[in-house]
Design a protein around this motif. Structure first.
Motif, PDB file in Angstrom:
ATOM      1  N   GLY A  16      18.806  54.053  57.253  1.00  0.00           N
ATOM      2  CA  GLY A  16      17.698  53.737  58.075  1.00  0.00           C
ATOM      3  C   GLY A  16      16.306  54.275  57.927  1.00  0.00           C
ATOM      4  N   ASP A  17      16.306  55.175  56.800  1.00  0.00           N
ATOM      5  CA  ASP A  17      15.190  55.844  56.411  1.00  0.00           C
ATOM      6  C   ASP A  17      14.311  54.834  55.444  1.00  0.00           C
ATOM      7  N   MET A  18      12.981  54.831  55.505  1.00  0.00           N
ATOM      8  CA  MET A  18      12.126  54.026  54.938  1.00  0.00           C
ATOM      9  C   MET A  18      11.656  54.788  53.598  1.00  0.00           C
ATOM     10  N   VAL A  19      11.829  54.300  52.370  1.00  0.00           N
ATOM     11  CA  VAL A  19      11.487  55.023  51.253  1.00  0.00           C
ATOM     12  C   VAL A  19      10.285  54.103  50.613  1.00  0.00           C
ATOM     13  N   ALA A  20       9.300  54.792  49.509  1.00  0.00           N
ATOM     14  CA  ALA A  20       8.524  53.934  48.725  1.00  0.00           C
ATOM     15  C   ALA A  20       9.137  53.637  47.416  1.00  0.00           C
ATOM     16  N   ALA A  21       8.500  52.968  46.695  1.00  0.00           N
ATOM     17  CA  ALA A  21       9.226  52.707  45.070  1.00  0.00           C
ATOM     18  C   ALA A  21       8.691  54.101  44.574  1.00  0.00           C
ATOM     19  N   GLY A  22       9.919  54.722  43.703  1.00  0.00           N
ATOM     20  CA  GLY A  22       9.619  55.898  43.158  1.00  0.00           C
ATOM     21  C   GLY A  22       9.799  57.240  43.894  1.00  0.00           C
ATOM     22  N   ASP A  23      10.001  57.156  45.106  1.00  0.00           N
ATOM     23  CA  ASP A  23      10.464  58.401  46.097  1.00  0.00           C
ATOM     24  C   ASP A  23      11.945  59.110  45.458  1.00  0.00           C
ATOM     25  N   VAL A  24      11.951  60.403  45.325  1.00  0.00           N
ATOM     26  CA  VAL A  24      13.272  61.019  44.846  1.00  0.00           C
ATOM     27  C   VAL A  24      14.140  60.832  46.166  1.00  0.00           C
ATOM     28  N   ILE A  25      15.221  60.186  46.011  1.00  0.00           N
ATOM     29  CA  ILE A  25      15.947  59.863  47.116  1.00  0.00           C
ATOM     30  C   ILE A  25      17.292  60.934  47.169  1.00  0.00           C
ATOM     31  N   ALA A  26      17.695  61.320  45.824  1.00  0.00           N
ATOM     32  CA  ALA A  26      18.443  62.533  45.796  1.00  0.00           C
ATOM     33  C   ALA A  26      18.545  63.129  44.392  1.00  0.00           C
TER      34      ALA A  26
END
Length: 182
Positions: A16-26
């Motif tokens: 459900g989280d919003m992310v931007a291109a290039g964000d570190v997700i893990a």
């Protein structure tokens, strides 16, 4: 997807989280890289100390050669020793840089801006290179319209359209364009 195998050290997103291109997700951590980086760093430090000693020996040899006390062959030998140690030190530093870059490849980046749909892993999960860490739905919405065929003559790709705001929820644009007609 994970670029390297290892353990999920940090998971920064949830469904459900919003992310931007290039964000570190893990962040995937390979426990084998830290000792290798330490070993190469120690080798570089030892070579640096040896190089400092070799440079001091070369300076003495040059001074003695200038006074006519030292043979040219021994001066050349001292210069070669300095050159060899400089190259070995540069090699060790490059090897360390490669290992540090490998550890940076543990950052799993969001490929596009959008919403996280699924996160099948948790912190501490062992993952292999190429394994999926999260599914991201594009932030670009596609609205499929079913229209009678008689309207196909009057619409074409790229035409602007407006959507009735009563049917839309959230922060969605009320205008768009026709991407495909079939």
């Amino acid at each position: 997807r994970a670029r390297i195998g290892g353990i999920i050290g940090e998971l920064r997103v949830d469904e459900g989280d919003m992310v931007a291109a290039g964000d570190v997700i893990a962040i995937v951590v390979d426990d084998r890289l830290a000792p290798q980086i330490g070993a190469v760093s120690s080798t570089a430090a030892a070579l640096s100390a040896q190089l400092a000693q070799a440079q001091a020996d070369l300076a003495r040899a040059q001074d003695l050669f200038a006074r006519g006390i030292f043979a040219q062959a021994r001066l050349d030998e001292a210069q070669t020793g300095v050159d060899v140690l400089q190259n070995q030190l540069a090699s060790a530093r490059q090897e360390r840089a490669v290992l540090v870059q490998q550890s940076r490849e543990g950052d799993v980046l969001a490929p596009i801006a959008g919403r996280i749909l699924e996160v099948p892993v948790t912190t501490g999960t062992v993952v292999l290179a190429g394994e999926s860490i999260a599914s991201v739905a594009s932030d670009l919405y596609v609205l499929r319209l079913l229209l009678p065929e008689r309207h196909a003559r009057s619409i074409s790709e790229g035409d602007s359209i407006r959507i009735d705001s009563a049917a839309m929820t959230g922060n969605v644009s009320l205008t768009g364009f026709i991407r495909q007609v079939y």
